[in-house]
Structure formats: structure tokens, C-alpha cells
Design a protein around this motif. Structure first.
Motif, PDB file in Angstrom:
ATOM      1  N   GLU A  51       0.841  -1.193   0.000  1.00 19.18           N
ATOM      2  CA  GLU A  51       0.000   0.000   0.000  1.00 19.18           C
ATOM      3  C   GLU A  51       0.877   1.245   0.000  1.00 19.18           C
ATOM      4  OE1 GLU A  51      -2.952  -0.156   3.127  1.00 19.18           O
ATOM      5  OE2 GLU A  51      -2.929  -2.351   3.076  1.00 19.18           O
ATOM      6  N   GLY A  52       0.320   2.321  -0.526  1.00 21.61           N
ATOM      7  CA  GLY A  52       1.010   3.606  -0.525  1.00 21.61           C
ATOM      8  C   GLY A  52       0.112   4.678   0.047  1.00 21.61           C
ATOM      9  N   GLY A  53       0.687   5.536   0.883  1.00 24.51           N
ATOM     10  CA  GLY A  53      -0.087   6.622   1.464  1.00 24.51           C
ATOM     11  C   GLY A  53       0.653   7.933   1.349  1.00 24.51           C
ATOM     12  N   ASP A  54      -0.087   9.000   1.048  1.00 20.22           N
ATOM     13  CA  ASP A  54       0.538  10.315   0.950  1.00 20.22           C
ATOM     14  C   ASP A  54      -0.487  11.382   1.286  1.00 20.22           C
ATOM     15  OD1 ASP A  54       3.339  11.333  -0.403  1.00 20.22           O
ATOM     16  OD2 ASP A  54       1.765  12.836  -0.564  1.00 20.22           O
ATOM     17  N   LEU A  55       0.037  12.525   1.698  1.00 22.87           N
ATOM     18  CA  LEU A  55      -0.796  13.660   2.072  1.00 22.87           C
ATOM     19  C   LEU A  55      -1.398  14.352   0.857  1.00 22.87           C
ATOM     20  CD1 LEU A  55      -1.429  15.447   4.641  1.00 22.87           C
ATOM     21  CD2 LEU A  55       0.572  16.782   3.990  1.00 22.87           C
ATOM     22  N   ASP A  56      -0.679  14.289  -0.259  1.00 17.67           N
ATOM     23  CA  ASP A  56      -1.006  15.067  -1.449  1.00 17.67           C
ATOM     24  C   ASP A  56      -2.004  14.302  -2.323  1.00 17.67           C
ATOM     25  OD1 ASP A  56      -1.002  16.391  -3.913  1.00 17.67           O
ATOM     26  OD2 ASP A  56       1.084  17.008  -3.721  1.00 17.67           O
ATOM     27  N   ARG A  57      -3.218  14.817  -2.421  1.00 18.84           N
ATOM     28  CA  ARG A  57      -4.256  14.139  -3.189  1.00 18.84           C
ATOM     29  C   ARG A  57      -3.903  14.035  -4.669  1.00 18.84           C
ATOM     30  NH1 ARG A  57      -9.709  17.187  -0.941  1.00 18.84           N
ATOM     31  NH2 ARG A  57      -9.935  16.038   1.015  1.00 18.84           N
ATOM     32  N   ARG A  58      -3.381  15.119  -5.212  1.00 17.25           N
ATOM     33  CA  ARG A  58      -3.078  15.138  -6.643  1.00 17.25           C
ATOM     34  C   ARG A  58      -1.960  14.157  -6.985  1.00 17.25           C
ATOM     35  NH1 ARG A  58      -3.351  21.538  -8.484  1.00 17.25           N
ATOM     36  NH2 ARG A  58      -5.476  21.936  -7.754  1.00 17.25           N
ATOM     37  N   ILE A  59      -0.977  14.073  -6.139  1.00 18.74           N
ATOM     38  CA  ILE A  59       0.139  13.184  -6.442  1.00 18.74           C
ATOM     39  C   ILE A  59      -0.310  11.729  -6.352  1.00 18.74           C
ATOM     40  CG2 ILE A  59       1.224  12.751  -4.185  1.00 18.74           C
ATOM     41  CD1 ILE A  59       2.995  13.946  -7.396  1.00 18.74           C
ATOM     42  N   LEU A  60      -1.308  11.447  -5.522  1.00 18.45           N
ATOM     43  CA  LEU A  60      -1.848  10.086  -5.462  1.00 18.45           C
ATOM     44  C   LEU A  60      -2.569   9.720  -6.754  1.00 18.45           C
ATOM     45  CD1 LEU A  60      -3.209   9.909  -1.794  1.00 18.45           C
ATOM     46  CD2 LEU A  60      -1.245   8.693  -2.735  1.00 18.45           C
ATOM     47  N   SER A 112      -2.169  -2.713 -10.357  1.00 20.23           N
ATOM     48  CA  SER A 112      -3.275  -3.233  -9.546  1.00 20.23           C
ATOM     49  C   SER A 112      -2.811  -3.822  -8.223  1.00 20.23           C
ATOM     50  CB  SER A 112      -4.034  -4.301 -10.335  1.00 20.23           C
ATOM     51  OG  SER A 112      -3.215  -5.451 -10.556  1.00 20.23           O
ATOM     52  N   ARG A 113      -1.512  -4.003  -8.077  1.00 19.88           N
ATOM     53  CA  ARG A 113      -0.977  -4.630  -6.860  1.00 19.88           C
ATOM     54  C   ARG A 113      -0.741  -3.626  -5.729  1.00 19.88           C
ATOM     55  NH1 ARG A 113       2.428  -8.926  -8.366  1.00 19.88           N
ATOM     56  NH2 ARG A 113       3.270  -8.880  -6.241  1.00 19.88           N
ATOM     57  N   VAL A 114      -0.929  -2.330  -5.990  1.00 19.90           N
ATOM     58  CA  VAL A 114      -0.720  -1.318  -4.958  1.00 19.90           C
ATOM     59  C   VAL A 114      -2.026  -0.587  -4.696  1.00 19.90           C
ATOM     60  CG1 VAL A 114       0.556   0.748  -4.266  1.00 19.90           C
ATOM     61  CG2 VAL A 114       1.685  -1.013  -5.635  1.00 19.90           C
ATOM     62  N   SER A 115      -2.415  -0.517  -3.432  1.00 16.71           N
ATOM     63  CA  SER A 115      -3.571   0.274  -3.016  1.00 16.71           C
ATOM     64  C   SER A 115      -3.080   1.598  -2.455  1.00 16.71           C
ATOM     65  CB  SER A 115      -4.375  -0.467  -1.947  1.00 16.71           C
ATOM     66  OG  SER A 115      -4.836  -1.716  -2.438  1.00 16.71           O
ATOM     67  N   PHE A 116      -3.650   2.701  -2.939  1.00 16.76           N
ATOM     68  CA  PHE A 116      -3.220   4.023  -2.492  1.00 16.76           C
ATOM     69  C   PHE A 116      -4.275   4.652  -1.586  1.00 16.76           C
ATOM     70  CE2 PHE A 116      -0.728   3.461  -6.390  1.00 16.76           C
ATOM     71  CZ  PHE A 116       0.535   3.825  -5.930  1.00 16.76           C
ATOM     72  N   HIS A 117      -3.793   5.353  -0.548  1.00 12.12           N
ATOM     73  CA  HIS A 117      -4.686   5.998   0.417  1.00 12.12           C
ATOM     74  C   HIS A 117      -4.171   7.398   0.713  1.00 12.12           C
ATOM     75  CE1 HIS A 117      -5.867   1.828   1.179  1.00 12.12           C
ATOM     76  NE2 HIS A 117      -4.604   1.567   1.494  1.00 12.12           N
ATOM     77  N   GLU A 118      -5.104   8.299   0.942  1.00 10.68           N
ATOM     78  CA  GLU A 118      -4.718   9.608   1.475  1.00 10.68           C
ATOM     79  C   GLU A 118      -4.290   9.399   2.925  1.00 10.68           C
ATOM     80  OE1 GLU A 118      -6.761  13.927   2.423  1.00 10.68           O
ATOM     81  OE2 GLU A 118      -7.552  12.718   0.761  1.00 10.68           O
TER      82      GLU A 118
END
Length: 494
Positions: free
Chosen positions: A135-144, A184-190
């Protein structure tokens, strides 16, 4: 709209921990003016009140403040350690009844979590989709959103062999898009690491990558975030930070260990490597930076990012070298590169620009071009400590240890008290199995950095920001290991 920025900086720091000082203030001011104009607000004071009432507006503002400089397989040695040592250790502990969960915290545009998936695929094949959850998480909505699209410029592949790029990416115009099966193997979250609470599904991770993120936080904020990461891990878990951030995050939340030359943090006891060395700093030294001209204390006036580097720039005065150097420190390398080209076109005598250009090229792994620029500079200034030091770094980055040793030794000859040169000389000797020479060079670093007074680096130009306390700690750790090895070796010869 000339109101003080202090209230805005405090609001943003409280929201997400970002420190916006120095050159970052200029980025904040531009973002505020643009956001206020979009919102139809004429005065920043009114916009501040609006921000305090609208959390979504704060999040949108933050998307214009984060620095998203990354690339695939950055610090690849850490990824290799994960795949070859840490994950097998986790399987031995937990078995394969459930997938191991890996979080890339501060994932930016996705290069890091996708690199992890590719590395897992290369090692475990199709079984990796069953064995791991990334999984990947970041503060920046646009970059996600960019991360989810998986389209990248050639600059993102400076650490990737061409064969690997061809295997996992398809051309998309002048860019490349990651294969759908990997995307498809990475789920991204804010993910705001300072949020009071996290969504329920963000928990029970086995490994958290928290690399090149904490540099934007002060110590108190880092402490808070590390405690939150601790809560996100299972009872036995691992945190990996950027190699240059290791000691800045050694705040007592996790156990710091070293394995095969790499450092990481451990929660619990079961995942400690069999031959782990307990690491602790008994001496904390005030960090210092490479000496720079006094004029650098003034905020540089740089060409805005949106302004084209064309005939409009040619009509303006050439940028100052120190302004460009500060851009490189702030990781604005594309803009810095354009301004170096402009500077060299206007002033062929500004030879120092060649070294900064070579520095950028070297960090992009364009070693042939970088070495050519360094050699051109050395033709005019053969006794330049900066040029010879950069020459040594270029060799080091290519694992050409003997050539690196020769270059760093010349720097030591030119500047006997240059502790960065002594340190990298020691590192190169150690990797080249010249243990006696490595020991002597490390001892020189220890002598210089243990001094009560601040010792200059001996370098005037290169944007090398090496924390003095970190190098002293690493030096003393390597001295201990080398001393043990040399003692055993000498006893064996008796």
C-alpha cells in the motif's frame, strides 16, 4: 497581500507537520496567493479565516507545498535487504498463512511502492501477489492520482536497468506507463501522518517504508509520527527510513540495528538479525553544513517554476551561482539545470557552474557526461578540492573503489582536515577490503569530529549537506567493527 506568513505556517504545521522555512516560504507565499485568488479572497487575513473553517481547502493548499522528488529503486540496497533478509525472516516468524503487509508512507507519485512490487515479483514470481500486500499513502491528493495512473518521465528511471523498464513499462508518448498487472498490486490511500485517527484498515503492517519524508519535520513532529508508525505495526515489525535520516529518527521509539551495512528500525525482539549490534549514540554533536559564502544567507530570487526557459530568460541577467546551489539543495534540480545552462551561455568564465551541472548529472547517473565536466574543470583547476571530491563521488556511485580512493586521497592531500573526504575515503577502502587503510581514515574522521570546535568541510561549492553527528556515529560504529575484525585477523597470522 503582504500579511505575515507565521499564522499560515503554524496552521500547516499543526495540520500535517510540514516545516516551511527559508526557501519554502517563497513556495508558501505563491501557493497562498494563487489559492486565495481562486477562492475570490483579496486579503490573506480573510483567507486564513477561511482555511481555519475548511479542512478540504487546507488539504488542497498542501498539494501545492509538498516536494515530490523521487524515482524508481531509490536506495536500492535497502530494497535488496528487504527482499533477501527481512521478508524471509518475517515468513519464518509468521509463516505464509496471510500476506505480509507493506506500507510506503509518504509514497509521493508511487515510484517506491511500485519498486517494491517489482522487486517482489522478480523474487517470488506470481506467488508474490498472494504473499504480499503493498500500500502507498501520501498527504497530497493530486500526487496520489498521478501514482494511480502510473505514467512516468524518463527521469524517474535513473536507477533502473533498461531491461527492467522494458519488462514492466510500456511507452506512452515521451513517457512510460507501468503495466496494469503491477499497478493493480498497490492500493493508495490519502494519509496524514499527524491525523488524530487513522482509518480502521490502516493497521497491522509488517513493514513500513518511511524514506525521505522526515526531513520536512522537526524533532518533536518526528517523535509523534514515529509513535504513530509504531501503532500501525504488528507487535513485531520493521521501519525503513532513508539512509541520511537514520539518526534523526533514532528517538527511542524503535530499536536501531545495522545489517549488511544498512540501518533500519525494529519493533519487538523476534526480528532482530542474529548478529545484530546494539546501536546507541552516547555523544550528540551539533550538525554543521558545508561552508558556503556569506551571501547565501539571503533568500535567493529565482526564476519562477512557471516561467519558460527561453528568450524571455535570455533577456534577464544571468542567475547567481549560489542561488542555483540553493535550488539543488531544495531538490529543484530541473530548474537548477536550466539556470546553469543559462549561466554558462552568458558567462563562459563561470567555471564553477560546470561542477554543479556535473553534480546534477551524477545524481541522475549520467556518469559519462558528469565525468567529462569534472575533467574539463580540473584542466583549469587541478588542485580544486571540490572537483576532486566530486570525482571521487562519481567513482563511488559506480562502485569503482580504487579510482574513488585515489580521488579522495587527493582531496585529503589538498585539505588535510576535510572530514567528508576522510569519511568517504574510509568507506571506499572498506568496500575495497583495505581494512587497515579504512581504519586509519575513520580514525582521522573521529579525531576531527570529536573536536569541541566546528571543523570546516574544506569544500566551498558542492551542495553536500552531511550531518556531522551522523558521520561521527557511523564512524565510531565502523571503527568498532573494524577493530574487532583486525584483531581477529592479526591473531590468525600470529
Amino acid at each position: 497581500m503582504s500579511e505575515d506568513l507565521g499564522s499560515f505556517k503554524q496552521l500547516i504545521k499543526e495540520h500535517c507537520g510540514l516545516q516551511l522555512e527559508g526557501l519554502a516560504e517563497d513556495r508558501l507565499r505563491k501557493a497562498l496567493l494563487a489559492a486565495a485568488t481562486t477562492a475570490g479572497v483579496k486579503h490573506l487575513k480573510d483567507f486564513l479565516n477561511l482555511l481555519r473553517k475548511d479542512d478540504d481547502l487546507v488539504k488542497e493548499l498542501i498539494t501545492h507545498l509538498t516536494v515530490n522528488e523521487t524515482y524508481f529503486f531509490r536506495e536500492n540496497g535497502q530494497i535488496e535487504l528487504l527482499v533477501e533478509q527481512l521478508l524471509p525472516r518475517l515468513f519464518r516468524l509468521y509463516g505464509q498463512k496471510r500476506p505480509l503487509r507493506i506500507l510506503s508512507a509518504g509514497c509521493s507519485s508511487g515510484e517506491e511502492p511500485y519498486s517494491l512490487v517489482i522487486a517482489l515479483q522478480e523474487t517470488w514470481g506470481q506467488a508474490s501477489s498472494r504473499l504480499f500486500q503493498v500500500e502507498g499513502g501520501d498527504l497530497d491528493r493530486r500526487i496520489l492520482q498521478k501514482a494511480q495512473r502510473g505514467i512516468y518521465s524518463p527521469f524517474s528511471f535513473r536507477g533502473v536497468p533498461e531491461s527492467l523498464r522494458k519488462a514492466y513499462f510500456q511507452p506512452e508518448g515521451s513517457h512510460f506507463q507501468l503495466n496494469p498487472a503491477i499497478r493493480s498490486r498497490v492500493s493508495f490511500h490519502e494519509l496524514n501522518l499527524l491525523a488524530p485517527e487513522f482509518p480502521a484498515h490502516l493497521k497491522d503492517y509488517d513493514v513500513i517504508f518511511f524514506r525521505n519524508v522526515s526531513i520536512y519535520f522537526d524533532m518533536e513532529t518526528r517523535q509523534t509520527i514515529l509513535q504513530k508508525l509504531y501503532s500501525l505495526l504488528r507487535p513485531e515489525g520493521i521501519v525503513v527510513v532513508g539512509s541520511s535520516e537514520t539518526l534523526a529518527n533514532d528517538l527511542g521509539v524503535f530499536k536501531l540495528v545495522e545489517e549488511k551495512g544498512y540501518y533500519y528500525f525494529v519493533k519487538g525482539e523476534a526480528l532482530l538479525p542474529p548478529d545484530s549490534v546494539k546501536l546507541s549514540r552516547q555523544t550528540r554533536v551539533k550538525p554543521i553544513q558545508a561552508s558556503i559564502p556569506a551571501e547565501s544567507k539571503k533568500p535567493p530570487q529565482v526564476v519562477p517554476r512557471s516561467q519558460p526557459a527561453s528568450s524571455e530568460q535570455a533577456a534577464n541577467p544571468a542567475p547567481k551561482l549560489e542561488e542555483i546551489r540553493q535550488l539543488i539543495i531544495q531538490q529543484e534540480t530541473d530548474l537548477a539545470s536550466r539556470q546553469l545552462d543559462l549561466l554558462l551561455s552568458k558567462n563562459t568564465k563561470q567555471q564553477e557552474a560546470l561542477l554543479l551541472k556535473a553534480w546534477i548529472l551524477g545524481n541522475k547517473r549520467e556518469f559519462v557526461k558528469a565525468e567529462a565536466l569534472v575533467e574539463e574543470y580540473l584542466q583549469a583547476e587541478p588542485w580544486s578540492a571540490d572537483a576532486n571530491f566530486l570525482k571521487g563521488l562519481l567513482f563511488k556511485w559506480q562502485n569503482k573503489w580504487k579510482e574513488a580512493i585515489s580521488a579522495f586521497r587527493k582531496v585529503v592531500y589538498i585539505q588535510p582536515d576535510s572530514w567528508p573526504a576522510h569519511f568517504y575515503l574510509a568507506e571506499a577502502c572498506r568496500y575495497d577490503q583495505q581494512k587497515d587503510s579504512a581504519f586509519r581514515a575513520y580514525k582521522s574522521v573521529q579525531r576531527l569530529l570529536s573536536s569541541a570546535s566546528e571543523v570546516a568541510t574544506g569544500l566551498k561549492l558542492l551542495p553536500l549537506e552531511v550531518p556531522r553527528s551522523d558521520l561521527l556515529f557511523l564512524t565510531e560504529h565502523q571503527l568498532l567493527r573494524l577493530r574487532q575484525g583486525l584483531t581477529t585477523s592479526h591473531q590468525g597470522r600470529e
